[in-house]
Design a protein around this motif. Structure first.
Motif, PDB file in Angstrom:
ATOM      1  N   ILE A 115      13.158  39.038 -51.847  1.00 36.83           N
ATOM      2  CA  ILE A 115      12.243  39.781 -52.707  1.00 36.83           C
ATOM      3  C   ILE A 115      10.848  39.588 -52.147  1.00 36.83           C
ATOM      4  O   ILE A 115      10.346  38.458 -52.083  1.00 36.83           O
ATOM      5  N   ALA A 116      10.243  40.667 -51.689  1.00 36.32           N
ATOM      6  CA  ALA A 116       8.908  40.566 -51.102  1.00 36.32           C
ATOM      7  C   ALA A 116       7.919  41.207 -52.067  1.00 36.32           C
ATOM      8  O   ALA A 116       7.921  42.417 -52.258  1.00 36.32           O
ATOM      9  N   ASP A 117       7.107  40.362 -52.705  1.00 34.02           N
ATOM     10  CA  ASP A 117       6.176  40.855 -53.719  1.00 34.02           C
ATOM     11  C   ASP A 117       4.813  41.107 -53.082  1.00 34.02           C
ATOM     12  O   ASP A 117       4.068  40.167 -52.837  1.00 34.02           O
ATOM     13  N   GLU A 118       4.533  42.340 -52.785  1.00 32.39           N
ATOM     14  CA  GLU A 118       3.277  42.734 -52.131  1.00 32.39           C
ATOM     15  C   GLU A 118       3.001  41.875 -50.899  1.00 32.39           C
ATOM     16  O   GLU A 118       1.939  41.254 -50.799  1.00 32.39           O
ATOM     17  N   PRO A 119       3.931  41.826 -49.941  1.00 31.02           N
ATOM     18  CA  PRO A 119       3.782  40.858 -48.851  1.00 31.02           C
ATOM     19  C   PRO A 119       2.595  41.149 -47.927  1.00 31.02           C
ATOM     20  O   PRO A 119       2.200  40.278 -47.166  1.00 31.02           O
ATOM     21  N   GLU A 179       7.556  54.059 -44.738  1.00 31.84           N
ATOM     22  CA  GLU A 179       7.968  53.583 -43.418  1.00 31.84           C
ATOM     23  C   GLU A 179       9.129  52.613 -43.468  1.00 31.84           C
ATOM     24  O   GLU A 179       9.863  52.464 -42.502  1.00 31.84           O
ATOM     25  N   THR A 180       9.248  51.893 -44.579  1.00 28.75           N
ATOM     26  CA  THR A 180      10.142  50.749 -44.593  1.00 28.75           C
ATOM     27  C   THR A 180      11.421  50.951 -45.385  1.00 28.75           C
ATOM     28  O   THR A 180      12.492  50.538 -44.953  1.00 28.75           O
ATOM     29  N   ALA A 181      11.301  51.583 -46.542  1.00 22.04           N
ATOM     30  CA  ALA A 181      12.401  51.528 -47.497  1.00 22.04           C
ATOM     31  C   ALA A 181      13.487  52.566 -47.216  1.00 22.04           C
ATOM     32  O   ALA A 181      13.235  53.605 -46.614  1.00 22.04           O
ATOM     33  N   ASP A 182      14.716  52.224 -47.645  1.00 17.58           N
ATOM     34  CA  ASP A 182      15.799  53.203 -47.627  1.00 17.58           C
ATOM     35  C   ASP A 182      15.789  53.989 -48.927  1.00 17.58           C
ATOM     36  O   ASP A 182      15.951  55.189 -48.946  1.00 17.58           O
ATOM     37  N   ARG A 183      15.627  53.243 -50.025  1.00 25.17           N
ATOM     38  CA  ARG A 183      15.532  53.893 -51.324  1.00 25.17           C
ATOM     39  C   ARG A 183      14.280  53.393 -52.020  1.00 25.17           C
ATOM     40  O   ARG A 183      13.740  52.339 -51.675  1.00 25.17           O
ATOM     41  N   VAL A 184      13.832  54.148 -52.998  1.00 19.11           N
ATOM     42  CA  VAL A 184      12.627  53.723 -53.688  1.00 19.11           C
ATOM     43  C   VAL A 184      12.803  53.875 -55.199  1.00 19.11           C
ATOM     44  O   VAL A 184      13.443  54.823 -55.663  1.00 19.11           O
ATOM     45  N   MET A 226      14.077  43.615 -51.355  1.00 22.29           N
ATOM     46  CA  MET A 226      13.463  44.336 -52.460  1.00 22.29           C
ATOM     47  C   MET A 226      11.964  44.244 -52.211  1.00 22.29           C
ATOM     48  O   MET A 226      11.371  43.176 -52.310  1.00 22.29           O
ATOM     49  N   LEU A 227      11.371  45.352 -51.816  1.00 18.79           N
ATOM     50  CA  LEU A 227       9.976  45.358 -51.389  1.00 18.79           C
ATOM     51  C   LEU A 227       9.096  45.904 -52.511  1.00 18.79           C
ATOM     52  O   LEU A 227       9.133  47.088 -52.812  1.00 18.79           O
ATOM     53  N   ILE A 228       8.340  45.006 -53.121  1.00 18.88           N
ATOM     54  CA  ILE A 228       7.476  45.402 -54.227  1.00 18.88           C
ATOM     55  C   ILE A 228       6.097  45.701 -53.673  1.00 18.88           C
ATOM     56  O   ILE A 228       5.510  44.874 -52.972  1.00 18.88           O
ATOM     57  N   THR A 229       5.572  46.874 -53.943  1.00 19.23           N
ATOM     58  CA  THR A 229       4.257  47.211 -53.397  1.00 19.23           C
ATOM     59  C   THR A 229       3.646  48.339 -54.215  1.00 19.23           C
ATOM     60  O   THR A 229       4.319  48.978 -55.017  1.00 19.23           O
ATOM     61  N   ILE A 240      21.003  47.045 -55.352  1.00 23.31           N
ATOM     62  CA  ILE A 240      20.631  46.990 -53.942  1.00 23.31           C
ATOM     63  C   ILE A 240      21.884  46.671 -53.143  1.00 23.31           C
ATOM     64  O   ILE A 240      22.603  45.713 -53.443  1.00 23.31           O
ATOM     65  N   ASN A 241      22.174  47.496 -52.123  1.00 28.91           N
ATOM     66  CA  ASN A 241      23.354  47.292 -51.299  1.00 28.91           C
ATOM     67  C   ASN A 241      23.048  46.348 -50.144  1.00 28.91           C
ATOM     68  O   ASN A 241      21.882  46.160 -49.786  1.00 28.91           O
ATOM     69  N   PRO A 242      24.087  45.750 -49.568  1.00 27.13           N
ATOM     70  CA  PRO A 242      23.846  44.822 -48.453  1.00 27.13           C
ATOM     71  C   PRO A 242      23.028  45.489 -47.342  1.00 27.13           C
ATOM     72  O   PRO A 242      23.301  46.623 -46.958  1.00 27.13           O
ATOM     73  N   GLY A 243      22.035  44.796 -46.861  1.00 29.06           N
ATOM     74  CA  GLY A 243      21.233  45.281 -45.743  1.00 29.06           C
ATOM     75  C   GLY A 243      20.257  46.383 -46.099  1.00 29.06           C
ATOM     76  O   GLY A 243      19.530  46.881 -45.246  1.00 29.06           O
ATOM     77  N   GLU A 244      20.228  46.778 -47.373  1.00 27.69           N
ATOM     78  CA  GLU A 244      19.380  47.895 -47.759  1.00 27.69           C
ATOM     79  C   GLU A 244      17.960  47.421 -48.089  1.00 27.69           C
ATOM     80  O   GLU A 244      17.762  46.286 -48.505  1.00 27.69           O
ATOM     81  N   VAL A 245      16.988  48.317 -47.879  1.00 26.07           N
ATOM     82  CA  VAL A 245      15.629  48.010 -48.306  1.00 26.07           C
ATOM     83  C   VAL A 245      15.297  48.905 -49.499  1.00 26.07           C
ATOM     84  O   VAL A 245      15.253  50.128 -49.380  1.00 26.07           O
ATOM     85  N   LEU A 246      15.105  48.254 -50.659  1.00 25.71           N
ATOM     86  CA  LEU A 246      14.717  49.020 -51.841  1.00 25.71           C
ATOM     87  C   LEU A 246      13.234  48.814 -52.075  1.00 25.71           C
ATOM     88  O   LEU A 246      12.775  47.686 -52.244  1.00 25.71           O
ATOM     89  N   GLY A 247      12.490  49.906 -52.060  1.00 31.05           N
ATOM     90  CA  GLY A 247      11.077  49.807 -52.376  1.00 31.05           C
ATOM     91  C   GLY A 247      10.887  49.923 -53.878  1.00 31.05           C
ATOM     92  O   GLY A 247      11.554  50.705 -54.532  1.00 31.05           O
ATOM     93  N   VAL A 248      10.005  49.100 -54.429  1.00 26.82           N
ATOM     94  CA  VAL A 248       9.664  49.244 -55.846  1.00 26.82           C
ATOM     95  C   VAL A 248       8.177  49.505 -55.898  1.00 26.82           C
ATOM     96  O   VAL A 248       7.386  48.700 -55.428  1.00 26.82           O
TER      97      VAL A 248
END
Lengths: 326, 327
Positions: free
Chosen positions: A178-182, A221-226, A210-213, A32-40
């Motif tokens: 790290i947001a786990d199913e927020p 809508e949210t992530a840069d990469r998934v 790191m957006l876990i969902t 994960i790069n600085p400022g990036e949103v990675l969706g998992v």
């Protein structure tokens, strides 16, 4: 090239049980790069949350990291002392859990919980910590923060409590959240607000997420990469618009295909036949082979690793060069 | 909050009235009070006169009302056996029982919570296994047996501690304390341990179970994810959340400790209210028994009230009535 905030290489999490060793996370790598949103994204039990817990060092025993490396700003954090890890948690990596109703201690006011966390990580006086806490609550959109800060968690609604949880996760300016199913436990109408708050605050502070969902809509809508996970492994990882528009892995294709659209007139929802295998019964070869519409011989024998394909990585023999040439 | 306390007070008064009724019926109708007061030689005319003089021919409710009025003024009549006012008797025995009960409750609370937390935090160590096995003994062995065993080991065999009595005491006002002399303290050790053992193991098992439950909750996981220290998590966050059931049990147990100190007091010849009660039962000294009944009921009512108020102090969710504010 900038150094990634977090890089995970070959992460494997195992649980020894009476019936043998279960592998919940199997050879997972991503950065994960600085400022990036990675969706998992993935189904329940795909290893998403376990990956999150492993990064923050909170795997419940008897589970353990069996192999791999987790690096924060290039420094390994998977093998440091528990004391050192406690200083990383909250300070460098914040975490947000699924259920805001149970994430806050019911016996302490919001102020007590925020100030306790802030003073744990930052050298501030009680009064300064309180000011910072009020500013944070303002930021996450709690009206009349200066007054509400002395309320108890049960005096807030679910959405408001998740805002408080976000404030708690961000109160020491971590580099990664790290947001786990927020938003899973929240009303649909509140979900968008919470995602918005989280994204805005992290962008302001330059924190990566790191957006876990399991919600593809939220990812889109949210992530840069998934990263798409299946049975403890990464099936496909790449830029979000590419993965969504032209999914490469048959599993991702299936996931995309099963999102109902308003424009087409369908009687039945499309679904991927079968269910994800239990951890104790993962088939040989590719774990997705029993459900894959494009399965062929090699899938039953060899386990594919995520290999570069166009601008992403895909763990599928369909995209193996040797296979394509044959 | 105030309305709640008033309601609880009202209920307490009701409970006390019911207990008073039972005590009164026992006092008035178990045997003939006149027969216990006059000798064999009294004529039936004398008896009738005394009956009239004591108001025993008055209607039931008048007598009950008089009983209550007297009870409120702390008068429960004269002991048949000792020919002294019952209230005086109980008050003179009370310090011994209260010192014993509170020392035991304190022991039970400190060691019960301590061991319980330890067992929850280190679930798989040998010490925990030892504590849990030991607690089975405390829960299952009868108090008198533990008392006798302790006397045998520490008083008879080792001769470290006295086996009976209260040792030397010091008078402070009407309160006769054994806590200020060495022999008094030494005498207190064995009975206090005997009386506390059951409560201690009960509290310990309760704290352990509650603590294990709380440690699994999301807010503890979130507290860990925020990087708080283990001490803050275990004691600040987890232990406080186990307190409501612990306060309930401890409160009720304190009542039982005072009420059922009877056995321990008998085993150790402890000059408290319990042994007074046992001696009175033997000779059907009804005024003492009735007063003891009222006293124990009063202790339970006061403790329950205190426990209810403590809930409010510990758990903020009970303090605010009405729906959650804001969105």
């Amino acid at each position: 090239m900038t150094q990634p905030v977090l890089s995970v290489e070959g992460l494997t999490v195992q649980f020894p049980t009476r019936r043998g060793i279960l592998t919940a996370v199997d050879d997972v790598s991503f950065a994960i790069n600085p400022g990036e949103v990675l969706g998992v994204v993935g189904e329940s039990g795909a290893g998403k949350s376990m990956t999150g817990s492993a990064i923050i060092g909170l795997i419940e025993p008897p589970g353990r990291i069996a192999a791999g490396e987790i690096k924060l700003h290039g420094e390994r954090i998977d093998n440091v002392s528990s004391d050192r890890m406690r200083k990383i948690r909250g300070r460098k990596i914040g975490m947000i859990f699924q259920d805001p109703l149970t994430s806050l201690n019911p016996l302490y006011t919001i102020a007590e919980q925020l100030i306790e966390t802030i003073r744990r990580h930052l050298p501030l006086s009680h009064a300064d910590a309180r000011k910072r806490a009020i500013a944070l609550l303002d930021d996450v959109g709690i009206p009349d923060a200066a007054r509400r800060i002395d309320d108890y968690p049960h005096q807030f609604s679910g959405g408001m409590r998740q805002r408080v949880v976000i404030a708690l996760a961000l109160c020491a300016d971590p580099d990664l959240v790290i947001a786990d199913e927020p938003t899973t436990a929240l009303d649909v109408s509140v979900q968008a607000q919470i995602i918005d708050v989280m994204k805005r605050l992290c962008a302001d502070r330059g924190a990566a997420i790191m957006l876990i969902t399991h919600d593809m809509g939220v990812i889109a809508e949210t992530a840069d990469r998934v990263a798409v996970m299946y049975a403890g492994r990464v099936a496909e990882i790449g830029p979000v618009e590419k993965v969504i528009r032209s999914a490469a892995h048959p599993y991702t294709q299936g996931l995309m295909g099963s999102i109902p659209t308003l424009s087409t007139d369908e009687d039945r929802l499309t679904q991927i036949p079968g269910a994800m295998p239990r951890l104790s019964a993962i088939p040989a070869g590719c774990a997705f082979n029993p459900r894959c519409p494009k399965v062929f011989d090699r899938c039953y024998h060899d386990r594919p690793d995520p290999l570069p394909h166009e601008d992403r990585r895909v763990a599928c023999w369909l995209y193996d060069k040797a296979e394509a040439e044959a | 909050m105030l309305a709640f306390i008033l309601r609880r007070l009202g209920q307490s008064v009701l409970v006390m009235l019911v207990v008073a009724l039972i005590a009164f019926i026992m006092f008035r109708y178990v045997g003939d009070p006149i027969a216990s007061m006059v000798g064999q030689e009294a004529s039936s005319a004398d008896r009738e006169a005394l009956r009239q003089q004591l108001g025993l021919n008055d209607p039931f409710y008048e007598q009950f009302f008089r009983f209550i009025t007297n009870a409120l003024q702390g008068q429960f009549g004269i002991s048949y056996r000792l020919q002294q006012p019952v209230t005086e008797l109980i008050l003179s025995r009370l310090p011994a029982t209260i010192e014993l009960a509170f020392t035991s409750a304190l022991l039970a609370l400190v060691f019960g919570v301590g061991f319980g937390v330890f067992a929850a935090l280190r679930p798989k160590t040998i010490s925990t296994a030892a504590i849990m096995t030991g607690s089975l003994i405390g829960v299952s062995l009868p108090t008198f047996l533990i008392g006798i065993a302790l006397i045998y080991v520490f008083a008879v065999e080792l001769q470290w501690l006295p086996s009976f009595g209260r040792g030397q005491t010091v008078q402070i006002g009407w309160w006769r304390t054994g806590l200020l002399t060495e022999s008094g303290l030494r005498s207190l050790i064995l009975p206090a341990i005997t009386l506390s053992l059951f409560q201690m193991t009960l509290i310990m098992r309760l704290v352990r179970a509650e603590m294990l439950e709380v440690l699994r909750t999301d807010y503890i996981k979130f507290a860990k994810a925020r990087g708080l220290s283990s001490r803050a998590i275990n004691f600040g966050h987890a232990l406080k959340n186990t307190l409501v059931p612990v306060i309930t049990i401890t409160g009720l147990q304190l009542g039982s400790v005072i009420a059922f100190a009877i056995i321990t007091e008998t085993v150790f010849q402890w000059p408290g209210v319990g042994s007074l009660f046992i001696n009175s039962v033997a000779v059907v000294d009804v005024p003492v028994m009735a007063a003891y009944l009222m006293f124990i009921a009063f202790v339970f009512v006061v403790i329950n009230l205190t426990v209810d108020i403590l809930y409010y102090v510990v758990d903020p969710r009970l303090r605010v009535s009405g729906p959650a504010r804001g969105h």
